[in-house]
Each structure stands twice: as C-alpha cells, then as structure tokens.
Write an enzyme that holds these catalytic residues in place. Sequence first.
Site, PDB file in Angstrom:
ATOM      1  N   GLY A 201     -38.723  19.623  35.679  1.00 33.00           N
ATOM      2  CA  GLY A 201     -37.625  18.801  35.645  1.00 33.00           C
ATOM      3  C   GLY A 201     -38.181  17.274  35.220  1.00 33.00           C
ATOM      4  N   GLY A 203     -40.308  16.574  32.445  1.00 33.03           N
ATOM      5  CA  GLY A 203     -40.503  16.354  30.907  1.00 33.03           C
ATOM      6  C   GLY A 203     -39.504  15.235  30.307  1.00 33.03           C
ATOM      7  N   CYS A 206     -36.874  17.211  28.615  1.00 32.48           N
ATOM      8  CA  CYS A 206     -36.253  18.387  29.684  1.00 32.48           C
ATOM      9  C   CYS A 206     -34.941  18.131  30.145  1.00 32.48           C
ATOM     10  CB  CYS A 206     -37.335  18.552  30.688  1.00 32.48           C
ATOM     11  SG  CYS A 206     -37.082  19.392  32.200  1.00 32.48           S
TER      12      CYS A 206
HETATM   13  P1  5GP Z   1     -43.455  14.749  28.189  1.00 34.77           P
HETATM   14  O1  5GP Z   1     -45.022  14.497  28.257  1.00 34.77           O
HETATM   15  O2  5GP Z   1     -42.797  14.807  27.070  1.00 34.77           O
HETATM   16  O3  5GP Z   1     -42.788  14.105  29.087  1.00 34.77           O
HETATM   17  O4  5GP Z   1     -43.304  16.490  28.694  1.00 34.77           O
HETATM   18  C1  5GP Z   1     -44.107  17.526  28.297  1.00 34.77           C
HETATM   19  C2  5GP Z   1     -43.870  18.842  29.050  1.00 34.77           C
HETATM   20  O5  5GP Z   1     -42.198  19.155  29.043  1.00 34.77           O
HETATM   21  C3  5GP Z   1     -44.494  19.877  28.319  1.00 34.77           C
HETATM   22  O6  5GP Z   1     -45.731  20.166  28.432  1.00 34.77           O
HETATM   23  C4  5GP Z   1     -43.743  21.047  29.055  1.00 34.77           C
HETATM   24  O7  5GP Z   1     -44.201  21.471  30.226  1.00 34.77           O
HETATM   25  C5  5GP Z   1     -42.159  20.599  29.291  1.00 34.77           C
HETATM   26  N1  5GP Z   1     -41.212  20.900  28.446  1.00 34.77           N
HETATM   27  C6  5GP Z   1     -41.306  21.133  27.085  1.00 34.77           C
HETATM   28  N2  5GP Z   1     -40.003  21.647  26.627  1.00 34.77           N
HETATM   29  C7  5GP Z   1     -39.235  21.662  27.719  1.00 34.77           C
HETATM   30  C8  5GP Z   1     -37.648  22.042  27.453  1.00 34.77           C
HETATM   31  O8  5GP Z   1     -37.254  22.413  26.600  1.00 34.77           O
HETATM   32  N3  5GP Z   1     -37.254  22.215  28.676  1.00 34.77           N
HETATM   33  C9  5GP Z   1     -38.017  21.864  30.024  1.00 34.77           C
HETATM   34  N4  5GP Z   1     -37.319  21.874  31.356  1.00 34.77           N
HETATM   35  N5  5GP Z   1     -39.432  21.343  30.103  1.00 34.77           N
HETATM   36  C10 5GP Z   1     -39.980  21.355  28.643  1.00 34.77           C
END
Ligand code: 5GP
Length: 357
Positions: A201, A203, A206
Amino acid sequence: MLYTKFANFLKTYKIVLLQIKKGCSLKLNYKDVLIPPKITNIDSRSKVNLESKKKFKFSRNNWEGIPVIASNMDYVGTFETARALQKNKILTAISKYYSDSEWVKAVASGVDINYSFITFGLENPNKILDKIHSIEDLTNQTFKLVMFDIANGYIIKYHNMINEIRKQRKDLILAAGNVVTKEGVKAISEAGSDLVKIGIGSGSVCDTSTVTGIGYPQFSAVYECSDEAVNLGVKIIADGGIRSSGDIVKSFVAGADFVMLGSLLAGHEQGGSPLKEINGKKHRQYYGMSSEQAMSIHEGKKKSYRASEGSVKWIEDKGDVNRTIEEILGGLRSACTYLNVSNIDGINKDIDYITVK
Ligand code: 5GP
C-alpha cells in the site's frame, strides 16, 4: 450540549484505551519522521564507504555492494538499468517478463549476475526451476539471488512454492514478499527465504489501500518487521514509498537491510519507456504492475474478477540514470557525515529518530 461533549470525550477515551490495549500505537510513514544530527568525526563525504557485506540465514552465498535495488517493474527493472547500476555495485531486480534468450543475450553482453537477479510471481515451482536451470545452462553461470514477488505475500500456496524452491536450491539467496507484519515475516522466512520484502500500500503507483483498505504505513512496517527479522535471523528489504535519498536513510534507521526503488529510478533512458511530449516537455511512463495498463500489456487485458490496484503516471524525463544515482549516493554520503558513521551499515536502528507533524 454538555452531555454530548462528555459523551464524545468518553468515546474518544475508550478508543484510545482500546488502542493502547491492542498495542495499536500511531503508525508512521517516512514523511512523519526526521533524524537529528550528531557531533561528527567525518569531515568529508569522500571518507564515507557505502558498500556493505551481507551474510544470509539459509544461503551460503555472501553479497557485497550498495544495498539498494531497482524494482522489477516495467521501465525500471530492465537490463539497461542493470548495466548502469552494476558499475556502482547496485542491484537490479529484473522484470519477470524477460525470456530465457533475452537473459542469455544480456549476460553475454556484460550484465553481471552478482548485481542482477531473476524474479518470479506465484507459479508452478517446477516451471520456476526449469527456467532458472535453463538460463544457468545457456549462460554457463549460476544465479546468486532469486526473488519472488507478489502483492499479497500472505498466501499459503505462495509459502509452499518458496519452500519447494528452497528444498531444491539450497545455494541460492532467496528473497520474497510482500508483507507488512511480523506474522508475514515469520511465514516467509519459515518457508526458507533469506530476505523478506516489506511494503503493502505504500508504492507511489499503488492503489491497494484505496481499492481494498489494506496497508500499513511504511516506516512502522519496516521498523516492526525488522524486529521480527532479527529474531528469526533473516534480513529485510524496504519496498515502496521512497521518494528521495532522505527516505532511504530513514528506511535504514527503521531497520531495513536493503531498500527497493521504483519511482526514484523510473523516467530514465535506461528504463526504455516511450517518450511523450506534455506541455512542451518530454515525459516517460511509469505504471504499477497491477494496473490495468500492465495487465493489458502482459496478459492481453484485465481479467474481469480483478480490480486494477495500480495507476499510471507520466513523469518528466530524467535522462541518464547514472546522474540520478550520483545524486542518491551523494545524499547517502552526506547523511553518513551528519550521523558520524563512516560506513552505510552504521545507519541502522541504533540511530534515534523523532516524529514530526
Ligand atoms: P515506489 O518506489 O514507486 O514508491 O514503489 C515501488 C514498489 O511498488 C514496487 O517495488 C512494488 O512493490 C510496488 N508496486 C509496483 N506496482 C504496483 C501496483 O500496481 N500495485 C501495488 N499495490 N504495488 C505496486
């Protein structure tokens, strides 16, 4: 009037008492904390060493490098990103959508499997082992680390799958996630994973918490899960919600052994996203791997029983990822000077943090 006020007060008081009883203290995100500086002996950032040496519970493979991982997402976890990051001994989780022959080509052209690793979702263990063995045979190299990655790491079938791979491959460093509670860390580590990936939750693309109400503020998730990981002898990866090098520092203070970056490493040439001009500026695409966009690219279309749990963003083109890496590493070195530690391993749970409004 007075009665209503008194009744409301009693209600709040009851809720607070209930929370204390349940151990439900307020949970924190990275933005809710800061780290006070210390009197320091480190008078130059050039005296800081960002490399760490890691040992693992199950695998006898050791690992040495900067404990940062590029996420296995489209336009981030590519072989081109890996080629750039390995120069700094930074890891890349390679997208699961690459074929065996693409792996073979990449390794032949210099992708170093000490810093790049293959990723899988929830699949038949035999299919996973076949793919690993096939790439190993064709490249004449042995993987060091393999990562399993699903949004909901609480599924028992998934734990059984990890366990099956562990039984067949005692040599590999196994990493798996995602979970956000001690119970989750225990289940994944008992399945035989050396590394547990934390984050649900949080990301940047996400939507899980909006769609399902499920999630956990990331700083607290990492903090609490790292306590359990230490008890169990495994290590953790803080995954999601990191928007700056400062957030990386905070995740190490919360007890992370590695951090995983998505959005921070998205939007670069090496990710390979198409360019689009928006308001006269070049932009690149970044989307969640559970978004409708990802599902339609990789699976033809979104299945009707699934909701999209990720969003799509166009971010301004950041150019060469090497420049961003330089900025990130500069930020980490600066944090080490503020905290009087000459090695990145010194940024850990012994460092105090404060909560801010
Ligand atoms: P960020 O660094 O962009 O904040 O988060 C990256 C992480 O978000 C990824 O490594 C993965 O764990 C998570 N993530 C990637 N795609 C999705 C998605 O479509 N839905 C959700 N719930 N998490 C995602």
